[in-house]
Structure formats: structure tokens, C-alpha cells
Enzyme design. Structure first.
Site, PDB file in Angstrom:
ATOM      1  N   CYS A 231       0.900  -1.159   0.000  1.00  0.00           N
ATOM      2  CA  CYS A 231       0.000   0.000   0.000  1.00  0.00           C
ATOM      3  C   CYS A 231       0.929   1.197   0.000  1.00  0.00           C
ATOM      4  O   CYS A 231       1.796   1.277  -0.865  1.00  0.00           O
ATOM      5  CB  CYS A 231      -0.961  -0.048   1.182  1.00  0.00           C
ATOM      6  SG  CYS A 231      -0.224  -0.548   2.753  1.00  0.00           S
ATOM      7  N   ARG A 237      -3.120  -1.371   5.231  1.00  0.00           N
ATOM      8  CA  ARG A 237      -3.970  -2.093   4.284  1.00  0.00           C
ATOM      9  C   ARG A 237      -3.332  -3.417   3.862  1.00  0.00           C
ATOM     10  O   ARG A 237      -4.018  -4.426   3.702  1.00  0.00           O
ATOM     11  CB  ARG A 237      -4.264  -1.177   3.085  1.00  0.00           C
ATOM     12  CG  ARG A 237      -5.136  -0.008   3.494  1.00  0.00           C
ATOM     13  CD  ARG A 237      -5.141   1.097   2.484  1.00  0.00           C
ATOM     14  NE  ARG A 237      -3.898   1.867   2.524  1.00  0.00           N
ATOM     15  CZ  ARG A 237      -3.656   2.935   1.803  1.00  0.00           C
ATOM     16  NH1 ARG A 237      -4.569   3.363   0.944  1.00  0.00           N
ATOM     17  NH2 ARG A 237      -2.515   3.580   1.910  1.00  0.00           N
TER      18      ARG A 237
HETATM   19  N1  PTR Z   1       3.866   8.293   9.026  1.00  0.00           N
HETATM   20  C1  PTR Z   1       2.715   7.637   8.515  1.00  0.00           C
HETATM   21  C2  PTR Z   1       1.570   7.834   9.503  1.00  0.00           C
HETATM   22  O1  PTR Z   1       1.571   7.265  10.582  1.00  0.00           O
HETATM   23  O2  PTR Z   1       0.660   8.530   9.144  1.00  0.00           O
HETATM   24  C3  PTR Z   1       2.984   6.215   8.246  1.00  0.00           C
HETATM   25  C4  PTR Z   1       1.861   5.473   7.630  1.00  0.00           C
HETATM   26  C5  PTR Z   1       1.321   5.858   6.426  1.00  0.00           C
HETATM   27  C6  PTR Z   1       1.381   4.370   8.259  1.00  0.00           C
HETATM   28  C7  PTR Z   1       0.310   5.131   5.848  1.00  0.00           C
HETATM   29  C8  PTR Z   1       0.366   3.631   7.698  1.00  0.00           C
HETATM   30  C9  PTR Z   1      -0.160   4.002   6.496  1.00  0.00           C
HETATM   31  O3  PTR Z   1      -1.138   3.246   5.927  1.00  0.00           O
HETATM   32  P1  PTR Z   1      -0.865   2.022   4.904  1.00  0.00           P
HETATM   33  O4  PTR Z   1       0.142   1.105   5.514  1.00  0.00           O
HETATM   34  O5  PTR Z   1      -2.204   1.403   4.764  1.00  0.00           O
HETATM   35  O6  PTR Z   1      -0.385   2.614   3.624  1.00  0.00           O
END
Ligand code: PTR
Ligand code: PTR
Length: 314
Positions: A231, A237
Site C-alpha cells: 500500500c 492495508r
Molecule cells: N507516518 C505515517 C503515519 O503514521 O501517518 C505512516 C503510515 C502511512 C502508516 C500510511 C500507515 C499508512 O497506511 P498504509 O500502511 O495502509 O499505507
């Protein structure tokens, strides 16, 4: 865990308990080191500074330059499936500068299917580099690889593309199936459990079709090379997707469900997997929906389900 327990879990009281259960799992500190991810030369290869990649399960690229200890690094981990070691590679959405590493990983690991559960841009922010061409005929050149888009098939919740991956030096080619799920906002859950379950079935089917094309290469490995799942960060996700795939396989094999154990196991290989309490709850809802659609629930259990879980209309 019995079907009884699953049905209890998705009721209102159960959902509150699930949220608490998830928070307890999430609070545990990571159990492993992040040495490679923290090497100075590797820091720019991590999309998020607060999401690091375990050493013990990381996917190592071939060490092309013996004098450069950073050249084997990509933000990716092997994750076991149900009774299948390394069924998945969970990875972050490539950055513009890690696109060559990403395709090199796909080639070296002999992966045939890529599952992408983010859009390239979400809410005005870049979530993943455009590492393949979205239209038929598009070509992307990345390091020693070339990627040509051969077919694109769009539906409301997902887009499936056939890509031709060529290793430029030897002109060897492989067909790759790129499966983009568009109905899943970041920090959230899919709009439709039914559509995601359908998509999951398609992913398995593509993997098995492509394996058949390969003939004997993967004899003895009935489900073949790792499916690459990503993701944006490769945890929220991606973790939810892998949890569902594993839990459905177990459900089909034994009639039992172990979401908590599955999430704990995935988190031991890919740190921080499953990001939100809602995603943990969603796994339970989707599995209940799956069990319902397969006629695995008794009439009493069906009567107990919340109205958001509906019987398949088709
Ligand atoms: N620094 C980001 C945050 O915590 O917002 C890291 C992050 C970004 C963590 C996206 C999870 C995220 O969702 P996915 O793993 O579903 O892309
Ligand atoms: N901890 C996050 C970070 O700095 O990476 C903060 C963050 C919050 C990042 C939300 C991204 C967020 O979502 P979006 O990229 O969709 O705005």
C-alpha cells in the site's frame, strides 16, 4: 476459535472488545532490530521515517556490489501464509528512487502477482510512485528492467493489468499481473467487504493461472512464489489483506478462525502490520460475511449478525 466466537465478536459489545484487544496488541514494542533500515545510505529508501523494516524477515536484494552494504536493501519483508512459508512479500509503495529496486525484487523473487491497495495519490498527497504504466502500451524503464503494459481491465473497485517485465540485459521476459484495489482509503477500511473478498479470490486465481504457465519451475511449491503486496507504508492495508487471505485459507481448511493469532504472527514478520482498530474489526466483519456466503453459519448465528453484514444477493 469457533464460529460462535466470531459471531459474538462482530456484535456491538464484541466490537468494543475487539478494539481493546487490538490496542493491546498494538502497544507491544517491536520484537526485532531495524539495523539495515537505519543505515545512513538506506534512510532515503524508507517512505516513512516512523515505519521501519525488520532485519530478520527482510527481503534482501542480490548483493551486486560487494563493497556497498546498502545495495541489498529494500523496505520489504517476507510474510508467511496459511501453511505456506513466504507466501507474501509485504512492502511499502515504491518511492521514485526505489522503483528500480522494486522491479529487481520482483524479478529476483520470481513474483508473478503484485497486489496494490493504495492509489498513487490520495487526498492530494503522493502515496506511491507510478512504477508501472497505467495505459495500454505505456512503458517504464527502471534500472535494468523494462515494464510494458499489455492489458488494462477496470471495474468499480479494482483495476487489473497485464504487464510484461523484461530484464534488459538478457531480454528474458515474464508476464506479471498487477492488481490495483481502488476502493480502500488510507487509514480506513474498504468500502465493500464483498468486493474485497471477490478481489481476494481473483488474486488467488491469477497466481494459480500464472503458475500453470510456468510449468515445472515451481513443482513442489503448490502456491508458488511470494505475492507482492503493498500500500503506501505497507503495513495498514497490506496487513489487513494478508490477514484475510490467511484466515480464509484456515477457515476453508479447518472451519475455525484465528484472527488475533494471525495478526500477531504477521506483526512478528512485518512490524506494525494492521494500523487501525477499524482494520482489525473489519477483518472480523469480512470473515463473518465470508462464512455467511459459504453457508457456514447456523440459522441462530445468522440471526445474531449485525445488519451491516448481508447475505450475498447474487
Ligand atoms: N507516518 C505515517 C503515519 O503514521 O501517518 C505512516 C503510515 C502511512 C502508516 C500510511 C500507515 C499508512 O497506511 P498504509 O500502511 O495502509 O499505507
Ligand atoms: N505521522 C504522519 C507522518 O508524518 O508521516 C503524519 C501523517 C498524517 C501523514 C496523515 C499522512 C497522513 O495522511 P495523508 O498523507 O493522507 O494526509
Amino acid at each position: 476459535v469457533s464460529m460462535e466466537h466470531l459471531v459474538e465478536s462482530v456484535r456491538e459489545r464484541g466490537v468494543a472488545a475487539l478494539m481493546a484487544e487490538y490496542m493491546e496488541i498494538k502497544q507491544r514494542p517491536p520484537d526485532g532490530t531495524f539495523t539495515a533500515a537505519k543505515l545512513k545510505a538506506n534512510l532515503p529508501k524508507n517512505r516513512y521515517t516512523d515505519v521501519l523494516c525488520y532485519d530478520h524477515s527482510r527481503v534482501c536484494l542480490e548483493q551486486l556490489d560487494p563493497n556497498d552494504p546498502s545495495c541489498d536493501y529494500i523496505h520489504a519483508n517476507y510474510v508467511d501464509g496459511y501453511k505456506q512459508k513466504n507466501a507474501f512479500i509485504s512492502t511499502q509503495g515504491p518511492l521514485p528512487k526505489t522503483i528500480p529496486d522494486f522491479w529487481r525484487m520482483v524479478w529476483e523473487q520470481q513474483s508473478l502477482v503484485i497486489v496494490m491497495t493504495t492509489k498513487v495519490v490520495e487526498r492530494g498527497r503522493n502515496k506511491c510512485a507510478q512504477y508501472w504504466g497505467p495505459e495500454i502500451g505505456d512503458q517504464v524503464t527502471a534500472g535494468g528492467y523494462n515494464v510494458t503494459t499489455l492489458e488494462v481491465d477496470r471495474s468499480s473497485e479494482y483495476t487489473i493489468s497485464k504487464l510484461l517485465l523484461t530484464k534488459t540485459k538478457t531480454e528474458e521476459t515474464r508476464e506479471i499481473c498487477h492488481m490495483l484495489y481502488t476502493g480502500w482509503p488510507d487509514y480506513g477500511v474498504p468500502r465493500s467487504a464483498k468486493a474485497l473478498l471477490q478481489f481476494l479470490g481473483l488474486v488467488r486465481q491469477q497466481q494459480s493461472n500464472l503458475l500453470d504457465n510456468l510449468g515445472d519451475t515451481w513443482a513442489g511449491h503448490p502456491r508458488g512464489p511470494p505475492i507482492v503486496v503493498h500500500c503506501s507504508a505497507g503495513i495498514g492495508r497490506t496487513g489487513t489483506f494478508c490477514t484475510l487471505d490467511i484466515c480464509i485459507s484456515r477457515l476453508e481448511d479447518t472451519g475455525s478462525v484465528d484472527i488475533r493469532g494471525t495478526v500477531e504472527k504477521i506483526r512478528s514478520q512485518r512490524a506494525f502490520s494492521i494500523q487501525m482498530p477499524d482494520q482489525y474489526v473489519f477483518c472480523h466483519m469480512a470473515l463473518a460475511e465470508y462464512a455467511l456466503s459459504r453457508g457456514m453459519l447456523s440459522p441462530q448465528q445468522i440471526a445474531m449478525l449485525p445488519p451491516t453484514i448481508e447475505e450475498d444477493s447474487d
